[in-house]
Structures are given as structure tokens and as C-alpha cells.
Write a protein that holds these residues in place. Sequence first.
Motif, PDB file in Angstrom:
ATOM      1  N   ASN A  99       0.822  -1.214   0.000  1.00  0.00           N
ATOM      2  CA  ASN A  99       0.000   0.000   0.000  1.00  0.00           C
ATOM      3  C   ASN A  99       0.856   1.265   0.000  1.00  0.00           C
ATOM      4  OD1 ASN A  99       1.021  -0.141   2.580  1.00  0.00           O
ATOM      5  ND2 ASN A  99      -0.932   0.266   3.616  1.00  0.00           N
ATOM      6  N   SER A 100       2.053   1.202  -0.563  1.00  0.00           N
ATOM      7  CA  SER A 100       2.925   2.373  -0.620  1.00  0.00           C
ATOM      8  C   SER A 100       2.301   3.455  -1.502  1.00  0.00           C
ATOM      9  CB  SER A 100       4.294   1.982  -1.170  1.00  0.00           C
ATOM     10  OG  SER A 100       5.116   3.125  -1.301  1.00  0.00           O
ATOM     11  N   CYS A 130       2.023   9.940  -4.962  1.00  0.00           N
ATOM     12  CA  CYS A 130       2.651  11.239  -4.684  1.00  0.00           C
ATOM     13  C   CYS A 130       3.302  11.796  -5.940  1.00  0.00           C
ATOM     14  CB  CYS A 130       3.696  11.096  -3.579  1.00  0.00           C
ATOM     15  SG  CYS A 130       3.020  10.876  -1.923  1.00  0.00           S
ATOM     16  N   LEU A 131       3.991  10.944  -6.663  1.00  0.00           N
ATOM     17  CA  LEU A 131       4.674  11.386  -7.879  1.00  0.00           C
ATOM     18  C   LEU A 131       3.668  11.892  -8.902  1.00  0.00           C
ATOM     19  CD1 LEU A 131       7.119  11.652  -9.754  1.00  0.00           C
ATOM     20  CD2 LEU A 131       6.917   9.221 -10.261  1.00  0.00           C
ATOM     21  N   ARG A 132       2.591  11.145  -9.117  1.00  0.00           N
ATOM     22  CA  ARG A 132       1.600  11.546 -10.126  1.00  0.00           C
ATOM     23  C   ARG A 132       0.931  12.871  -9.754  1.00  0.00           C
ATOM     24  NH1 ARG A 132       0.699   5.788 -10.736  1.00  0.00           N
ATOM     25  NH2 ARG A 132      -0.660   5.783  -8.931  1.00  0.00           N
ATOM     26  N   GLU A 158       8.799   2.266   5.090  1.00  0.00           N
ATOM     27  CA  GLU A 158       7.592   1.989   5.885  1.00  0.00           C
ATOM     28  C   GLU A 158       6.794   3.263   6.176  1.00  0.00           C
ATOM     29  OE1 GLU A 158      11.150   1.730   8.811  1.00  0.00           O
ATOM     30  OE2 GLU A 158      10.655   1.070   6.774  1.00  0.00           O
ATOM     31  N   ASP A 159       7.425   4.427   5.951  1.00  0.00           N
ATOM     32  CA  ASP A 159       6.730   5.700   6.163  1.00  0.00           C
ATOM     33  C   ASP A 159       6.105   6.236   4.885  1.00  0.00           C
ATOM     34  OD1 ASP A 159       7.405   5.690   8.854  1.00  0.00           O
ATOM     35  OD2 ASP A 159       9.245   6.830   8.562  1.00  0.00           O
ATOM     36  N   TRP A 160       5.969   5.380   3.881  1.00  0.00           N
ATOM     37  CA  TRP A 160       5.310   5.777   2.635  1.00  0.00           C
ATOM     38  C   TRP A 160       3.958   5.062   2.479  1.00  0.00           C
ATOM     39  CZ3 TRP A 160       6.882   9.384  -1.014  1.00  0.00           C
ATOM     40  CH2 TRP A 160       8.168   9.911  -0.839  1.00  0.00           C
ATOM     41  N   ARG A 161       3.352   4.625   3.578  1.00  0.00           N
ATOM     42  CA  ARG A 161       2.038   3.991   3.481  1.00  0.00           C
ATOM     43  C   ARG A 161       0.977   5.049   3.170  1.00  0.00           C
ATOM     44  NH1 ARG A 161       2.580   0.402   9.034  1.00  0.00           N
ATOM     45  NH2 ARG A 161       4.637  -0.473   8.556  1.00  0.00           N
ATOM     46  N   ARG A 190      -1.561   6.102   4.649  1.00  0.00           N
ATOM     47  CA  ARG A 190      -1.947   7.042   5.708  1.00  0.00           C
ATOM     48  C   ARG A 190      -0.935   8.177   5.867  1.00  0.00           C
ATOM     49  NH1 ARG A 190      -0.458   2.480   9.042  1.00  0.00           N
ATOM     50  NH2 ARG A 190       1.361   2.914  10.364  1.00  0.00           N
ATOM     51  N   HIS A 191       0.252   8.021   5.237  1.00  0.00           N
ATOM     52  CA  HIS A 191       1.273   9.072   5.296  1.00  0.00           C
ATOM     53  C   HIS A 191       1.253   9.959   4.056  1.00  0.00           C
ATOM     54  CE1 HIS A 191       3.368   5.779   7.787  1.00  0.00           C
ATOM     55  NE2 HIS A 191       2.924   6.695   8.638  1.00  0.00           N
ATOM     56  N   PHE A 192       0.227   9.810   3.232  1.00  0.00           N
ATOM     57  CA  PHE A 192       0.202  10.479   1.928  1.00  0.00           C
ATOM     58  C   PHE A 192       0.386  11.991   2.051  1.00  0.00           C
ATOM     59  CE2 PHE A 192      -2.327  12.337  -1.603  1.00  0.00           C
ATOM     60  CZ  PHE A 192      -1.574  11.878  -2.673  1.00  0.00           C
ATOM     61  N   LEU A 193      -0.399  12.643   2.897  1.00  0.00           N
ATOM     62  CA  LEU A 193      -0.321  14.102   3.024  1.00  0.00           C
ATOM     63  C   LEU A 193       1.025  14.532   3.607  1.00  0.00           C
ATOM     64  CD1 LEU A 193      -3.925  15.033   4.241  1.00  0.00           C
ATOM     65  CD2 LEU A 193      -2.944  15.279   1.955  1.00  0.00           C
ATOM     66  N   SER A 194       1.553  13.753   4.527  1.00  0.00           N
ATOM     67  CA  SER A 194       2.859  14.085   5.108  1.00  0.00           C
ATOM     68  C   SER A 194       3.958  14.013   4.058  1.00  0.00           C
ATOM     69  CB  SER A 194       3.183  13.133   6.269  1.00  0.00           C
ATOM     70  OG  SER A 194       2.254  13.277   7.316  1.00  0.00           O
ATOM     71  N   ARG A 195       3.870  13.011   3.172  1.00  0.00           N
ATOM     72  CA  ARG A 195       4.898  12.887   2.135  1.00  0.00           C
ATOM     73  C   ARG A 195       4.770  14.011   1.106  1.00  0.00           C
ATOM     74  NH1 ARG A 195       5.772   9.756   5.587  1.00  0.00           N
ATOM     75  NH2 ARG A 195       6.629  11.777   6.228  1.00  0.00           N
ATOM     76  N   LEU A 196       3.548  14.431   0.784  1.00  0.00           N
ATOM     77  CA  LEU A 196       3.381  15.578  -0.110  1.00  0.00           C
ATOM     78  C   LEU A 196       3.992  16.831   0.509  1.00  0.00           C
ATOM     79  CD1 LEU A 196      -0.253  15.292  -1.567  1.00  0.00           C
ATOM     80  CD2 LEU A 196       1.912  14.981  -2.773  1.00  0.00           C
ATOM     81  N   GLU A 197       3.771  17.006   1.810  1.00  0.00           N
ATOM     82  CA  GLU A 197       4.367  18.162   2.486  1.00  0.00           C
ATOM     83  C   GLU A 197       5.890  18.080   2.452  1.00  0.00           C
ATOM     84  OE1 GLU A 197       4.124  20.537   6.767  1.00  0.00           O
ATOM     85  OE2 GLU A 197       3.093  18.631   6.499  1.00  0.00           O
ATOM     86  N   ASN A 198       6.436  16.870   2.642  1.00  0.00           N
ATOM     87  CA  ASN A 198       7.894  16.690   2.535  1.00  0.00           C
ATOM     88  C   ASN A 198       8.401  17.080   1.161  1.00  0.00           C
ATOM     89  OD1 ASN A 198       7.712  13.695   4.540  1.00  0.00           O
ATOM     90  ND2 ASN A 198       8.272  15.756   5.203  1.00  0.00           N
ATOM     91  N   LEU A 199       7.663  16.691   0.133  1.00  0.00           N
ATOM     92  CA  LEU A 199       8.076  17.014  -1.229  1.00  0.00           C
ATOM     93  C   LEU A 199       8.104  18.524  -1.459  1.00  0.00           C
ATOM     94  CD1 LEU A 199       6.191  14.242  -3.237  1.00  0.00           C
ATOM     95  CD2 LEU A 199       8.645  14.654  -3.294  1.00  0.00           C
TER      96      LEU A 199
END
Length: 251
Positions: free
Chosen positions: A144-145, A150-152, A182-185, A187-196
Amino acid sequence: MCTREQQLGDVLCFLHHTEEELSQKQDPSLLQTLCTGSYLDVQKTVAWFSMQVATIWRATHRAHLYNVKVLPSSRSWKLQLTDASSGEKVHVELLFGLQQGNLDLFLSSQNAEAIFMPSTTWPQSCAAAERKYFQYVARTARPNSCHLSCLRLFAHILVDMSFSTYAIKTLVLHLLAIIPLEDWRRRHFLSRLENLLRYLQYCLNDKLLNHFLLGNESMPDEVVLPPAFRTASPLNLFQHLEQDPEAHSRA
């Protein structure tokens, strides 16, 4: 061609015989069809491929289902397929590439950023190596990564803001190497977008975004690169921002 000439004798080697010898002793070959001098020509390759496809398409069992139109392009093959019943259009673009030995590097027919590029110039492409890295991540990460989502989305948001899709892909590749998988599940979607977004801002402030493969000594072994790639000095994809303050301000 040397090997074939020595073993079978049915052709002459392009490099070790003059054009006069070649024309006298054998029929016109792919050398004349695809090359300019001794160099493979992108535009001639595209033209030859278009002719082959047009001939073959008419013989396929789906030819009556779609109307085919080859679109003008000098360094790639572009096709428009129109569904004969619904009118729906599908666009296809095909790039040509020559693999460098057994490496995941290709010489590609794609356009580079040069103002003028001769038709015999084939810029080096790392797309296959980067794809293999994404495949490596897909096998290592959980099912479920969210990294591809995020890339798209990130590319869709930023592509009209003077950022190339390649720069956006490079941002994601760097973060995949930094942030544990493991932090790309999901539920971390918005956090990873913010990181980007934060990472992009950091790179813009420093006018620095390093190429992902050059100088990266931590690449998995399944991505086959020459040793010089791993030990090379990093290549700054944002170097143009250092030289163009107005472009940096817009970015």
C-alpha cells in the motif's frame, strides 16, 4: 558487421570498406537507409520506422477498428489512433534507444536541452535505470505504498509551473532514499506531499537539485551502472537557476 562478414560473407562491414565498395558489391543497405555517414541518424530512423508500421498495420486484424495517423515529429514516433466507432482518440509516442553494453543506460532519440541538436546526436538517458530503482522500491516497500501516487499528483500540480517532470521525478527519488519505506504507506500520503514541497523549497533556496544517479554510491546492485557513475561529481539540475535570477524568482 565484422563478425558477420567473417563468418557468413554475405555482407561487407560498414566501417572497413569504402562507400564505393559497398555500393558496387551489395544492394543498398540499412546503412544508407538509417545512417548519415557512419552515424545512426534519428530522423532517418523515425522515417523508416513509420513506413514499416504503416505497412504492417494494414495487415493486422484490428486495422478496421482504428484510423491511424502518424503525427509530425523529428526525434520520436508519434501516432494518433481514432476509434472508428466512438471517435475516441489515443496518442502514442515512442522513443528509440540504444543500450550501452549490459548497462541500464541508453542512448536515446529524445530531445536534450541543447538549442540545436544534429540528427546524429543521441543523448544519454537514465530512464531505464530510474525505472529499475522504482521497481526495486516497489518490491521492498509495502503493497500500500503511496510513492507513485505522490509522484503523479505532484507532477500534475507543478508541471505547468516551469518545473520539468524530470526534476519532479528526481525529487521523489531523493526522498525515497531518505525517508524509510515503511513511512510511505497510504496514511502518510499528506505528510509525504508536504515533505516534497518542503524539499523543493529547500532546493530552490539553494539553487541545487542533484541528479539522482550521478555520485550516488548507495544504489542497489540490480541497477547496473558504470563505476564512474557512482564516483562522479554530482550534477546540479538547477544550475540554470544560478545563471538566470529571473527564472529563479519565478520558480
